[in-house]
Motif scaffolding. Structure first.
Motif, mmCIF file in Angstrom:
data_model
loop_
_atom_site.group_PDB
_atom_site.id
_atom_site.type_symbol
_atom_site.label_atom_id
_atom_site.label_comp_id
_atom_site.label_asym_id
_atom_site.label_seq_id
_atom_site.Cartn_x
_atom_site.Cartn_y
_atom_site.Cartn_z
ATOM 1 N N MET A 39 0.843 -1.178 0.000
ATOM 2 C CA MET A 39 0.000 0.000 0.000
ATOM 3 C C MET A 39 0.892 1.246 0.000
ATOM 4 S SD MET A 39 -3.020 0.819 2.628
ATOM 5 C CE MET A 39 -4.447 1.616 2.016
ATOM 6 N N PHE A 40 0.491 2.267 -0.728
ATOM 7 C CA PHE A 40 1.281 3.483 -0.898
ATOM 8 C C PHE A 40 1.501 4.218 0.429
ATOM 9 C CE2 PHE A 40 1.882 7.934 -2.226
ATOM 10 C CZ PHE A 40 2.923 7.781 -3.112
ATOM 11 N N LEU A 41 0.490 4.259 1.284
ATOM 12 C CA LEU A 41 0.574 4.969 2.565
ATOM 13 C C LEU A 41 -0.030 4.106 3.664
ATOM 14 C CD1 LEU A 41 1.062 7.602 4.231
ATOM 15 C CD2 LEU A 41 -1.228 8.312 3.522
ATOM 16 N N GLN A 42 0.684 3.993 4.771
ATOM 17 C CA GLN A 42 0.208 3.253 5.932
ATOM 18 C C GLN A 42 -0.221 4.233 7.023
ATOM 19 O OE1 GLN A 42 0.016 -0.121 5.973
ATOM 20 N NE2 GLN A 42 0.900 -0.207 3.921
ATOM 21 N N LYS A 43 -1.109 3.800 7.892
ATOM 22 C CA LYS A 43 -1.596 4.650 8.992
ATOM 23 C C LYS A 43 -0.450 5.138 9.868
ATOM 24 C CE LYS A 43 -4.040 4.499 13.286
ATOM 25 N NZ LYS A 43 -4.253 3.623 14.399
ATOM 26 N N GLU A 44 0.529 4.299 10.108
ATOM 27 C CA GLU A 44 1.641 4.664 10.990
ATOM 28 C C GLU A 44 2.449 5.844 10.444
ATOM 29 O OE1 GLU A 44 1.250 1.376 9.784
ATOM 30 O OE2 GLU A 44 0.026 0.909 11.534
ATOM 31 N N GLU A 45 2.428 6.037 9.134
ATOM 32 C CA GLU A 45 3.192 7.120 8.514
ATOM 33 C C GLU A 45 2.533 8.490 8.682
ATOM 34 O OE1 GLU A 45 5.475 5.312 4.808
ATOM 35 O OE2 GLU A 45 3.304 4.983 4.713
ATOM 36 N N LEU A 46 1.307 8.511 9.162
ATOM 37 C CA LEU A 46 0.611 9.782 9.364
ATOM 38 C C LEU A 46 1.146 10.552 10.561
ATOM 39 C CD1 LEU A 46 -3.046 8.678 8.616
ATOM 40 C CD2 LEU A 46 -1.526 10.010 7.150
ATOM 41 N N LYS A 47 2.042 9.931 11.325
ATOM 42 C CA LYS A 47 2.601 10.596 12.507
ATOM 43 C C LYS A 47 3.450 11.803 12.144
ATOM 44 C CE LYS A 47 6.469 7.407 12.772
ATOM 45 N NZ LYS A 47 7.003 6.265 13.455
ATOM 46 N N THR A 48 3.817 11.953 10.874
ATOM 47 C CA THR A 48 4.590 13.129 10.468
ATOM 48 C C THR A 48 3.707 14.366 10.315
ATOM 49 O OG1 THR A 48 4.382 12.588 8.124
ATOM 50 C CG2 THR A 48 6.327 11.748 9.287
ATOM 51 N N VAL A 49 2.386 14.183 10.238
ATOM 52 C CA VAL A 49 1.484 15.321 10.099
ATOM 53 C C VAL A 49 0.498 15.448 11.256
ATOM 54 C CG1 VAL A 49 1.625 15.551 7.601
ATOM 55 C CG2 VAL A 49 0.012 13.947 8.585
ATOM 56 N N SER A 50 0.425 14.464 12.120
ATOM 57 C CA SER A 50 -0.437 14.508 13.293
ATOM 58 C C SER A 50 0.068 13.474 14.302
ATOM 59 C CB SER A 50 -1.881 14.192 12.900
ATOM 60 O OG SER A 50 -2.721 14.283 14.024
ATOM 61 N N THR A 51 -0.415 13.574 15.525
ATOM 62 C CA THR A 51 0.005 12.595 16.525
ATOM 63 C C THR A 51 -0.884 11.357 16.454
ATOM 64 O OG1 THR A 51 -1.418 13.546 18.224
ATOM 65 C CG2 THR A 51 0.832 14.390 18.075
ATOM 66 N N GLU A 52 -0.303 10.236 16.783
ATOM 67 C CA GLU A 52 -1.022 8.976 16.739
ATOM 68 C C GLU A 52 -2.190 8.957 17.709
ATOM 69 O OE1 GLU A 52 0.473 4.527 16.521
ATOM 70 O OE2 GLU A 52 2.156 5.916 16.390
ATOM 71 N N GLU A 53 -2.016 9.598 18.868
ATOM 72 C CA GLU A 53 -3.079 9.618 19.879
ATOM 73 C C GLU A 53 -4.321 10.333 19.362
ATOM 74 O OE1 GLU A 53 0.113 10.805 20.625
ATOM 75 O OE2 GLU A 53 0.751 8.904 21.478
ATOM 76 N N ILE A 54 -4.125 11.459 18.671
ATOM 77 C CA ILE A 54 -5.265 12.206 18.140
ATOM 78 C C ILE A 54 -5.972 11.398 17.060
ATOM 79 C CG2 ILE A 54 -5.913 14.249 16.806
ATOM 80 C CD1 ILE A 54 -3.783 15.786 18.343
ATOM 81 N N ILE A 55 -5.197 10.799 16.175
ATOM 82 C CA ILE A 55 -5.798 9.993 15.107
ATOM 83 C C ILE A 55 -6.593 8.833 15.697
ATOM 84 C CG2 ILE A 55 -5.300 8.475 13.149
ATOM 85 C CD1 ILE A 55 -2.856 10.288 12.577
ATOM 86 N N ASN A 56 -6.023 8.116 16.665
ATOM 87 C CA ASN A 56 -6.722 6.988 17.287
ATOM 88 C C ASN A 56 -7.979 7.435 18.015
ATOM 89 O OD1 ASN A 56 -5.048 4.919 16.378
ATOM 90 N ND2 ASN A 56 -3.621 5.210 18.059
ATOM 91 N N LYS A 57 -7.925 8.601 18.631
ATOM 92 C CA LYS A 57 -9.107 9.115 19.335
ATOM 93 C C LYS A 57 -10.217 9.461 18.342
ATOM 94 C CE LYS A 57 -10.480 12.315 22.888
ATOM 95 N NZ LYS A 57 -10.062 13.329 23.842
#
Length: 139
Positions: free
Chosen positions: A1-19
């Motif tokens: 896959m081109f983009l994984q969820k874990e890679e979004l940490k460069t633009v937001s925090t994982e805690e906010i995304i999970n919430k």
């Protein structure tokens, strides 16, 4: 896959995304797939989108990856609240502006693979024979 969820940490925090997604990773996967489809629609006129989005890891085009992350984060935030996150909205607008310029040819990116042109088959070499229908006139 081109983009994984874990890679979004460069633009937001994982805690906010999970919430925001409530721990449901399928939501992020669906938003990523929808955003890729959106980008393919804009980029397909001049660029080989299947080749671009089939790459993984270090082979990916970084500018495309950055714009995709901006779009995905904006869509995740929009899912959660009616109040826009100003930074996410600005980055989303920049990404959409970049896509619009790519789709019109105003902005060219020589680092992206161009769409492969299919040469038309000529029936008679370099010359084309024939013409328009002749119209009769009463004058």
């Amino acid at each position: 896959m081109f983009l994984q969820k874990e890679e979004l940490k460069t633009v937001s925090t994982e805690e906010i995304i999970n919430k925001i997604i409530g721990g449901d990773d399928d939501i992020v996967t669906n938003i990523i797939n929808e955003s890729i489809a959106l980008m393919k629609g804009y980029m397909s006129r001049f660029y080989d989108v299947e080749e671009i989005f089939s790459r993984e890891g270090a082979e990916r085009h970084l500018a495309t990856l950055k714009r995709l992350k901006d779009i995905v984060i904006y869509e995740i935030y929009e899912r959660h609240t009616r109040n826009q996150n100003a930074v996410a909205a600005r980055r989303y607008n920049e990404a959409m502006n970049w896509l619009e310029k790519l789709s019109t040819g105003e902005l060219g990116d020589k680092t992206l693979p161009p769409v492969k042109k299919i040469e038309p088959i000529s029936q008679s070499g370099e010359s084309r024979f024939g013409g328009n229908r002749k119209y009769e006139s009463i004058y």
